[in-house]
Design a protein around this motif. Structure first.
Motif, mmCIF file in Angstrom:
data_model
loop_
_atom_site.group_PDB
_atom_site.id
_atom_site.type_symbol
_atom_site.label_atom_id
_atom_site.label_comp_id
_atom_site.label_asym_id
_atom_site.label_seq_id
_atom_site.Cartn_x
_atom_site.Cartn_y
_atom_site.Cartn_z
ATOM 1 N N ARG A 105 15.608 15.239 1.902
ATOM 2 C CA ARG A 105 15.139 13.850 1.965
ATOM 3 C C ARG A 105 16.284 12.963 2.395
ATOM 4 N NH1 ARG A 105 14.939 13.155 -4.613
ATOM 5 N NH2 ARG A 105 16.994 12.155 -4.785
ATOM 6 N N ASP A 106 15.930 11.841 3.006
ATOM 7 C CA ASP A 106 16.898 10.814 3.399
ATOM 8 C C ASP A 106 16.506 9.555 2.641
ATOM 9 O OD1 ASP A 106 18.300 8.711 4.621
ATOM 10 O OD2 ASP A 106 18.337 9.731 6.555
ATOM 11 N N ASP A 107 17.242 9.246 1.606
ATOM 12 C CA ASP A 107 16.885 8.113 0.758
ATOM 13 C C ASP A 107 16.981 6.797 1.520
ATOM 14 O OD1 ASP A 107 18.362 9.523 -2.301
ATOM 15 O OD2 ASP A 107 16.525 9.992 -1.195
ATOM 16 N N SER A 108 17.888 6.701 2.474
ATOM 17 C CA SER A 108 18.040 5.464 3.229
ATOM 18 C C SER A 108 16.826 5.191 4.120
ATOM 19 C CB SER A 108 19.313 5.497 4.077
ATOM 20 O OG SER A 108 19.198 6.461 5.110
ATOM 21 N N LYS A 109 16.143 6.275 4.492
ATOM 22 C CA LYS A 109 14.957 6.140 5.344
ATOM 23 C C LYS A 109 13.665 6.327 4.546
ATOM 24 C CE LYS A 109 17.247 7.621 9.587
ATOM 25 N NZ LYS A 109 17.262 8.592 10.719
ATOM 26 N N ASN A 110 13.819 6.620 3.254
ATOM 27 C CA ASN A 110 12.649 6.861 2.390
ATOM 28 C C ASN A 110 11.737 7.928 3.003
ATOM 29 O OD1 ASN A 110 11.593 6.155 -0.170
ATOM 30 N ND2 ASN A 110 10.020 4.880 0.762
ATOM 31 N N THR A 111 12.345 8.999 3.457
ATOM 32 C CA THR A 111 11.650 10.030 4.223
ATOM 33 C C THR A 111 11.969 11.424 3.697
ATOM 34 O OG1 THR A 111 11.581 8.654 6.213
ATOM 35 C CG2 THR A 111 11.367 11.032 6.529
ATOM 36 N N LEU A 112 10.954 12.258 3.669
ATOM 37 C CA LEU A 112 11.061 13.664 3.278
ATOM 38 C C LEU A 112 11.004 14.511 4.547
ATOM 39 C CD1 LEU A 112 10.895 15.652 0.715
ATOM 40 C CD2 LEU A 112 8.446 15.755 1.278
ATOM 41 N N TYR A 113 11.710 15.621 4.542
ATOM 42 C CA TYR A 113 11.725 16.510 5.711
ATOM 43 C C TYR A 113 11.413 17.946 5.296
ATOM 44 C CZ TYR A 113 14.300 12.609 7.770
ATOM 45 O OH TYR A 113 14.677 11.358 8.213
ATOM 46 N N SER A 125 8.647 15.580 9.445
ATOM 47 C CA SER A 125 9.056 14.381 8.712
ATOM 48 C C SER A 125 7.876 13.808 7.955
ATOM 49 C CB SER A 125 9.597 13.317 9.676
ATOM 50 O OG SER A 125 10.709 13.794 10.395
ATOM 51 N N CYS A 126 8.158 13.148 6.868
ATOM 52 C CA CYS A 126 7.135 12.486 6.063
ATOM 53 C C CYS A 126 7.705 11.139 5.639
ATOM 54 C CB CYS A 126 6.779 13.337 4.861
ATOM 55 S SG CYS A 126 5.680 12.528 3.671
ATOM 56 N N ALA A 127 7.252 10.083 6.292
ATOM 57 C CA ALA A 127 7.747 8.736 6.000
ATOM 58 C C ALA A 127 6.884 8.087 4.929
ATOM 59 C CB ALA A 127 7.738 7.896 7.267
ATOM 60 N N ALA A 128 7.537 7.594 3.903
ATOM 61 C CA ALA A 128 6.822 6.970 2.787
ATOM 62 C C ALA A 128 6.951 5.462 2.836
ATOM 63 C CB ALA A 128 7.370 7.495 1.468
ATOM 64 N N SER A 129 5.916 4.792 2.390
ATOM 65 C CA SER A 129 5.958 3.342 2.221
ATOM 66 C C SER A 129 5.206 2.973 0.952
ATOM 67 C CB SER A 129 5.353 2.638 3.437
ATOM 68 O OG SER A 129 4.043 3.076 3.682
ATOM 69 N N GLU A 162 0.848 -1.194 0.000
ATOM 70 C CA GLU A 162 0.000 0.000 0.000
ATOM 71 C C GLU A 162 0.884 1.244 0.000
ATOM 72 O OE1 GLU A 162 -2.251 0.583 3.569
ATOM 73 O OE2 GLU A 162 -3.495 2.168 2.713
ATOM 74 N N VAL A 163 0.517 2.200 -0.821
ATOM 75 C CA VAL A 163 1.245 3.468 -0.884
ATOM 76 C C VAL A 163 0.744 4.380 0.227
ATOM 77 C CG1 VAL A 163 1.619 5.502 -2.291
ATOM 78 C CG2 VAL A 163 1.605 3.253 -3.361
ATOM 79 N N LEU A 164 1.674 4.866 1.048
ATOM 80 C CA LEU A 164 1.287 5.612 2.244
ATOM 81 C C LEU A 164 2.316 6.686 2.559
ATOM 82 C CD1 LEU A 164 -1.087 5.276 4.283
ATOM 83 C CD2 LEU A 164 0.478 3.909 5.679
ATOM 84 N N LEU A 165 1.815 7.820 3.050
ATOM 85 C CA LEU A 165 2.667 8.894 3.566
ATOM 86 C C LEU A 165 2.201 9.232 4.976
ATOM 87 C CD1 LEU A 165 2.772 11.243 0.444
ATOM 88 C CD2 LEU A 165 4.695 9.956 1.376
ATOM 89 N N VAL A 166 3.139 9.320 5.903
ATOM 90 C CA VAL A 166 2.796 9.640 7.284
ATOM 91 C C VAL A 166 3.678 10.783 7.767
ATOM 92 C CG1 VAL A 166 2.606 8.823 9.647
ATOM 93 C CG2 VAL A 166 2.069 7.275 7.751
ATOM 94 N N GLU A 167 3.038 11.925 8.045
ATOM 95 C CA GLU A 167 3.752 13.088 8.547
ATOM 96 C C GLU A 167 3.846 13.038 10.068
ATOM 97 O OE1 GLU A 167 1.011 14.727 5.180
ATOM 98 O OE2 GLU A 167 0.881 13.309 6.845
ATOM 99 N N SER A 168 4.883 13.672 10.593
ATOM 100 C CA SER A 168 5.039 13.814 12.036
ATOM 101 C C SER A 168 5.895 15.035 12.316
ATOM 102 C CB SER A 168 5.689 12.560 12.631
ATOM 103 O OG SER A 168 6.970 12.359 12.077
ATOM 104 N N GLY A 169 5.934 15.426 13.577
ATOM 105 C CA GLY A 169 6.789 16.534 13.983
ATOM 106 C C GLY A 169 6.071 17.835 14.271
ATOM 107 N N GLY A 170 4.793 17.905 13.968
ATOM 108 C CA GLY A 170 4.052 19.116 14.260
ATOM 109 C C GLY A 170 3.961 19.360 15.758
ATOM 110 N N ASP A 171 3.929 20.636 16.138
ATOM 111 C CA ASP A 171 3.936 20.970 17.573
ATOM 112 C C ASP A 171 3.562 22.430 17.750
ATOM 113 O OD1 ASP A 171 6.353 19.989 20.164
ATOM 114 O OD2 ASP A 171 4.263 20.654 20.292
#
Lengths: 107, 118
Positions: free
Chosen positions: B71-79, B21-25, B1-10
């Motif tokens: 982005r961190d390609d090793s973590k498949n994550t956008l910042y 952060s935005c973690a992709a799968s 499943e294609v998914l994006l999950v943001e975090s870090g808001g405060d």
């Protein structure tokens, strides 16, 4: 920057109606125009891309047209789940600006 | 499943910093254009930044010089590194995948909320 102007800003309609929302770009954007639907508290959802291509899974009652500076989104046969906000966005050049939105409400 | 999950808001004070952060799968971030879009309370959508697959980055004038997309390609994550935050940066921040050919944001995360207030 390219300015995107949507009209109307709000619209009341009934289930079964046909509605049209327009979007005008401040300069030609060819067909690089996308339409999104957003419901309260939810992320936007892509409906139409490159002006007239229907995103996979989107019902065929949604259609888009236009090129250059003038574009339209038409919903034929409104369904209860279509009452939402709609945004156009140009993807011709950065910044990829959005229109201000159209809120579609139940009459 | 294609998914994006943001975090870090405060909640952060004016002038402060925050990193989203935005973690992709289900797909590879580095093969796509990746964008940040924000929405202030009761307002419309505002495009913030894009990271092209080739490495180029672009910003809205309202955040240029204060925000940095990476982005961190090793973590498949956008910042999104946000510095010198202002009250007008208060918004829900969404990350989205863009198809490179005729860019359109076809996959969106659920968003993360940033509040800038003293």
């Amino acid at each position: 920057d390219i300015q995107m102007t949507q009209s109307p800003s709000s619209l009341s309609a009934s289930v079964g109606d046909r509605v049209t929302i327009t979007c005008r770009a401040s300069q030609s954007i060819s067909s690089y125009l996308n339409w999104y639907q957003q419901k309260p508290g939810k992320a936007p959802k892509l409906l139409i891309y490159v002006a007239s291509s229907l995103q996979r899974g989107v019902p065929s009652r949604f259609s888009g047209s236009g090129s250059g500076t003038d574009f339209t989104l038409t919903i034929s046969g409104l369904q209860p789940e279509d009452f939402a906000s709609y945004f156009c966005q140009q993807s011709y050049s950065t910044p990829y600006t959005f229109g201000q939105g159209t809120k579609l409400e139940i009459k | 499943e294609v998914l994006l999950v943001e975090s870090g808001g405060d909640l952060v004070q004016p002038g402060g910093s925050l990193r989203l952060s935005c973690a992709a799968s289900g797909f590879t971030v580095s093969n796509n254009y990746m964008s940040w879009v924000r929405q202030a309370p009761g307002k419309g959508l505002e495009w913030v930044s894009v990271f092209y697959s080739g490495g180029s980055t672009y910003y809205a004038d309202s955040v240029k010089g204060r925000f940095t997309i990476s982005r961190d390609d090793s973590k498949n994550t956008l910042y999104l590194q946000m510095n010198s935050l202002r009250a007008e940066d208060t918004a829900v921040y969404y990350c989205a995948r863009s198809i490179a050919a005729a860019p359109r944001m076809d996959v969106w995360g659920k968003g993360t909320t940033v509040t800038v207030s003293s």
